[in-house]
Design an enzyme around this catalytic site. Sequence first.
Site, PDB file in Angstrom:
ATOM      1  N   HIS A 112       0.696  -1.073   0.027  1.00 40.12           N
ATOM      2  CA  HIS A 112       0.031   0.074   0.045  1.00 40.12           C
ATOM      3  C   HIS A 112       0.672   1.178   0.010  1.00 40.12           C
ATOM      4  CE1 HIS A 112       0.705  -0.212   4.277  1.00 40.12           C
ATOM      5  NE2 HIS A 112       0.433   1.094   4.383  1.00 40.12           N
ATOM      6  N   ASP A 113       1.980   1.211   0.622  1.00 34.19           N
ATOM      7  CA  ASP A 113       3.041   2.283   0.508  1.00 34.19           C
ATOM      8  C   ASP A 113       3.967   2.408  -0.460  1.00 34.19           C
ATOM      9  OD1 ASP A 113       1.278   4.113   2.403  1.00 34.19           O
ATOM     10  OD2 ASP A 113       2.495   3.320   4.090  1.00 34.19           O
ATOM     11  N   LYS A 153       5.815   5.409  -1.646  1.00 37.76           N
ATOM     12  CA  LYS A 153       6.890   6.085  -1.080  1.00 37.76           C
ATOM     13  C   LYS A 153       8.120   6.315  -1.635  1.00 37.76           C
ATOM     14  CE  LYS A 153       4.357   6.458   3.849  1.00 37.76           C
ATOM     15  NZ  LYS A 153       4.388   5.865   4.850  1.00 37.76           N
ATOM     16  N   HIS A 166       1.960   9.984  -2.270  1.00 40.19           N
ATOM     17  CA  HIS A 166       2.710   8.414  -2.368  1.00 40.19           C
ATOM     18  C   HIS A 166       1.352   7.561  -2.826  1.00 40.19           C
ATOM     19  CE1 HIS A 166       0.841   7.773   1.574  1.00 40.19           C
ATOM     20  NE2 HIS A 166       0.775   6.788   1.472  1.00 40.19           N
ATOM     21  N   HIS A 170      -6.148   4.321  -0.451  1.00 42.07           N
ATOM     22  CA  HIS A 170      -6.215   3.901   1.133  1.00 42.07           C
ATOM     23  C   HIS A 170      -6.112   4.968   2.164  1.00 42.07           C
ATOM     24  CE1 HIS A 170      -1.794   4.343   0.305  1.00 42.07           C
ATOM     25  NE2 HIS A 170      -1.491   4.372   1.698  1.00 42.07           N
ATOM     26  N   HIS A 171      -6.179   6.276   1.585  1.00 46.07           N
ATOM     27  CA  HIS A 171      -6.110   7.242   2.463  1.00 46.07           C
ATOM     28  C   HIS A 171      -7.105   8.175   2.454  1.00 46.07           C
ATOM     29  CE1 HIS A 171      -2.077   6.975   4.760  1.00 46.07           C
ATOM     30  NE2 HIS A 171      -1.453   6.889   3.584  1.00 46.07           N
TER      31      HIS A 171
HETATM   32 FE   LIG Z   1       1.075   2.849   5.480  1.00 50.35          FE
HETATM   33 FE   LIG Z   2      -0.074   5.266   2.995  1.00 44.63          FE
END
Ligand SMILES: [Fe+2]
Ligand SMILES: [Fe+2]
Length: 333
Positions: free
Chosen positions: A198-199, A202, A227, A251-252
């Site tokens: 999910h990240d 980044k 991200h 997801h955010h």
């Molecule tokens: Fe995360």
């Molecule tokens: Fe995230």
Amino acid sequence: MMNRNSAFRILLADHNCRTRRELARFLVHRNHDVDCASTGYQATRALRKRDYDLILSDINLPQLSFFDLAAHLETEGLETDVVVIANLLDLDRAVSAMHEGAADFLLRPHDLKKVAYTVERIRELKDRRADDARRLQIRREAQMQEETTLALARAAEERDRMNIGHGRRVASYAVEIGRGLCFTEARLERLAFAGKLHDIGKIGIDDAILNKPGRLNDEEYAVMKRHSEIGEYILKPVSAFRDIAPIIRHHHERFDGAGYPDGLAGDEIPLDARILCLCDFFDAITSKRPYREPASLEQALEIIAEEKGAFFDPLVSEVFIKMHHPRRAVVAI
Ligand SMILES: [Fe+2]
Ligand SMILES: [Fe+2]
């Protein structure tokens, strides 16, 4: 898998006109798709024009022995099954043909029941081989997806040293919730991949911001927020991750619409993304940061309960809270 009622494409190569007529009529009557050839030349020409499931070939076919036919199929890269047709006097040669790769033989005069049985048996074998090949392909694709996920997750962790293990933990919590919501195994697997990655976006965030020991200022936070879009951008071209990409993008998002990047609300947000949002928050708040101590389980659950319907999806929150009272072991991913 081949539809068992669909026509089986058969090339019937026999120099004997009567045999061709009788067998062709019988096989067409059984809904097979039959082409006939009376010489080796005609047979090879037919094989260049169409793909066949089965060749029924006279062992004394003019211009083309079984061994020539087998060599022709190999040269052309064809895996068509061949059943030879032989007289009793040629039984030795029919047996030799079996040793050289023929699928079976039929003796003249034809017993039509035996012909029907042989064709059906070859069709079943062919279906089984196709099923095995498909299963192998699915296993290979799953393994490749697993390995690619691991490689990408490692790349992300190498950049984001403060968050080692975060993706795996988020995936574990998400799978717990997915089980609570009776997701299928395939969906749980997709959720696990999404959690681990999910990240991934980044990777595209500047080191000075990503690994800043203190809190981010507004400008830095705006950069960091990119991200989720970068993650979608990275995964979208990979066919194995195409259905995960939107989960990563969202997801955010917050249930009340105050999240990012698109400000979606409620059901507009993919359910898997709503699950990751809560798991991401839970793991972040219960992890130690240079600028704060980790929250206890009770404190984290209290915040989740307060934010039910605002930050978090109410159903997802309830499932998660229920699962963590009393605390259960995190499932292994
Ligand atoms: Fe995360
Ligand atoms: Fe995230």
